[in-house]
Write a protein that holds these residues in place. Structure first.
Motif, PDB file in Angstrom:
ATOM      1  N   TRP A 148       0.831  -1.205   0.000  1.00  0.00           N
ATOM      2  CA  TRP A 148       0.000   0.000   0.000  1.00  0.00           C
ATOM      3  C   TRP A 148       0.869   1.260   0.000  1.00  0.00           C
ATOM      4  N   ASP A 179       4.001   1.523  -1.026  1.00  0.00           N
ATOM      5  CA  ASP A 179       4.713   1.631  -2.307  1.00  0.00           C
ATOM      6  C   ASP A 179       3.882   2.354  -3.365  1.00  0.00           C
ATOM      7  N   ARG A 180       2.574   2.203  -3.300  1.00  0.00           N
ATOM      8  CA  ARG A 180       1.684   2.736  -4.318  1.00  0.00           C
ATOM      9  C   ARG A 180       1.087   4.095  -3.948  1.00  0.00           C
ATOM     10  N   SER A 181       1.467   4.632  -2.800  1.00  0.00           N
ATOM     11  CA  SER A 181       0.884   5.883  -2.324  1.00  0.00           C
ATOM     12  C   SER A 181       1.373   7.084  -3.141  1.00  0.00           C
ATOM     13  N   THR A 182       0.456   7.987  -3.421  1.00  0.00           N
ATOM     14  CA  THR A 182       0.799   9.230  -4.124  1.00  0.00           C
ATOM     15  C   THR A 182       0.525  10.446  -3.238  1.00  0.00           C
ATOM     16  N   ARG A 230       5.567   8.885   0.142  1.00  0.00           N
ATOM     17  CA  ARG A 230       4.968   7.557   0.245  1.00  0.00           C
ATOM     18  C   ARG A 230       4.988   6.998   1.659  1.00  0.00           C
ATOM     19  N   LYS A 232       1.185   7.437 -11.452  1.00  0.00           N
ATOM     20  CA  LYS A 232      -0.012   6.695 -11.067  1.00  0.00           C
ATOM     21  C   LYS A 232       0.315   5.209 -10.936  1.00  0.00           C
ATOM     22  N   PRO A 233      -0.053   4.576  -9.813  1.00  0.00           N
ATOM     23  CA  PRO A 233       0.269   3.155  -9.616  1.00  0.00           C
ATOM     24  C   PRO A 233      -0.335   2.281 -10.708  1.00  0.00           C
ATOM     25  N   THR A 234       0.445   1.315 -11.154  1.00  0.00           N
ATOM     26  CA  THR A 234      -0.028   0.357 -12.147  1.00  0.00           C
ATOM     27  C   THR A 234       0.202  -1.052 -11.625  1.00  0.00           C
ATOM     28  N   VAL A 269      -3.452  -5.576  -8.165  1.00  0.00           N
ATOM     29  CA  VAL A 269      -3.560  -5.364  -6.726  1.00  0.00           C
ATOM     30  C   VAL A 269      -4.027  -6.640  -6.027  1.00  0.00           C
TER      31      VAL A 269
END
Length: 347
Positions: free
Chosen positions: A69, A71-74, A79, A214-216, A219
């Motif tokens: 979670w 790692d994908r935070s913007t 992060r 943007k996370p790709t 999930v």
């Protein structure tokens, strides 16, 4: 490439001090004392072990999910720091539950689910704190690779190790005596302060670049892998516990002498502990990493090595206080345990 100063390394790793103050107090000092207050003295080792297994299972499940979670935070703060903030705040809230558990002593008329109400409250507080603590710990593990240049990470890791050892001195100076005197809330207050102060140092003095991309990627699949990995570990460890328990009953029924039982059950425990780690990590990696696991055997063996080491240290640390009281017969087992931990930390 920016050359970080000593105070930069301390700020980056400061939250580790808060984490290790908590683990250095809760695991070897406070939890054994609370379990001894709540449950039958002849079963204290079993109930302490159950509390540890439940907590570690939650940590094993949630820490990689929290890291994924993070790692994908913007988030605009970066992060890692938002997770550290919320982790510290929630830790304080859930520590109130752990600290309030003694007030439930005698509140129940008999046992609830086979345990006292106080032990049940302690278990709930421990489970909740495993979620919050691992929320922050998963994030701080990613902070060093994010903000420390590669050629300075060894030095930064040295500072991290130093902050992992410092709590042993703190525990030896204050906490053991406080627990022996029954001063639970002041001890809880020290843990709370450790989390909040070290969190503030990290948040104020560490600068992160927001993750703008943007996370790709998938999930659901990684989360399902984590769930399966946790299930494998829990299954393997439960089988190991059954092996040791069955060995004890079998030897007792066979009329084997006590000294021989101790040796044989000790061997069974060693086989169970080492076997559960080796097989648990190996098969867990097949699920957690997937088809590429065979290309990462060096990493898998490193994890096995790490867990074997920690299993030995953790087993001694968790039950040292009971050994001091039951076997060595000291009158102040919490205090003596903290002195032991401080000596180990020095060496």
């Amino acid at each position: 490439m920016k050359n970080l100063h000593w105070y930069d390394h301390l700020a980056i790793n400061s939250y580790w001090l808060g984490i290790n103050i908590a683990s250095g107090i809760l695991t070897p000092i406070l939890m054994p004392a609370l379990v001894l207050m709540f449950m039958p003295v002849e079963m204290k080792n079993t109930y302490l072990a159950n509390l540890r297994v439940i907590g570690l299972s939650v940590a094993m499940l949630f820490q990689p999910i929290a890291g994924f979670w993070s790692d994908r935070s913007t988030a605009k703060m970066g992060r890692r720091r938002p997770f550290i903030i919320w982790g510290a705040i929630l830790n304080v809230i859930f520590l109130f539950i752990i600290g309030s558990s003694p007030s439930f002593m005698g509140a129940d008329k008999g046992l609830i689910l086979g345990v006292s109400a106080a032990y049940l409250v302690l278990t709930i507080g421990t489970i909740l704190m495993q979620f919050s603590s691992n929320l922050g710990q998963a994030a701080v593990q990613g902070l060093m690779p994010d903000v420390v240049p590669e050629n300075q990470r060894g030095r930064s890791s040295g500072y991290k190790s130093l902050l992992e050892l410092l709590p042993a001195a703190l525990v030896a100076l204050f906490v053991g005596r406080m627990v022996d005197k029954g001063l639970i809330w002041p001890v809880i207050g020290i843990i709370m302060a450790g989390f909040i102060i070290t969190m503030l140092i990290t948040v104020i003095f560490v600068k992160e670049e927001p993750f703008k991309q943007k996370p790709t990627g998938k999930v659901l699949e990684p989360i399902l892998r984590i769930l399966a990995l946790t299930a494998i570990f829990v299954g393997v460890t439960r089988a190991a516990i059954w092996l040791v328990s069955s060995s004890g009953k079998l030897l007792t029924n066979a009329g084997v002498t006590l000294n021989t039982q101790i040796i044989l059950i000790g061997v069974a425990g060693l086989i169970a502990m080492a076997g559960s780690i080796i097989f648990g990590v190996y098969f867990g990696a097949q699920v957690g990493i997937g088809k590429d696991a065979r290309q990462h055997m060096s990493f898998i063996w490193w994890v096995i090595n790490r867990l074997l080491f920690l299993a030995a240290v953790g087993s001694i640390q968790s039950f040292a206080q009971y050994f001091m009281g039951d076997v060595l017969g000291v009158d102040n087992p919490a205090t003596v345990t903290t002195i032991l931990l401080a000596v180990v930390a020095v060496f």
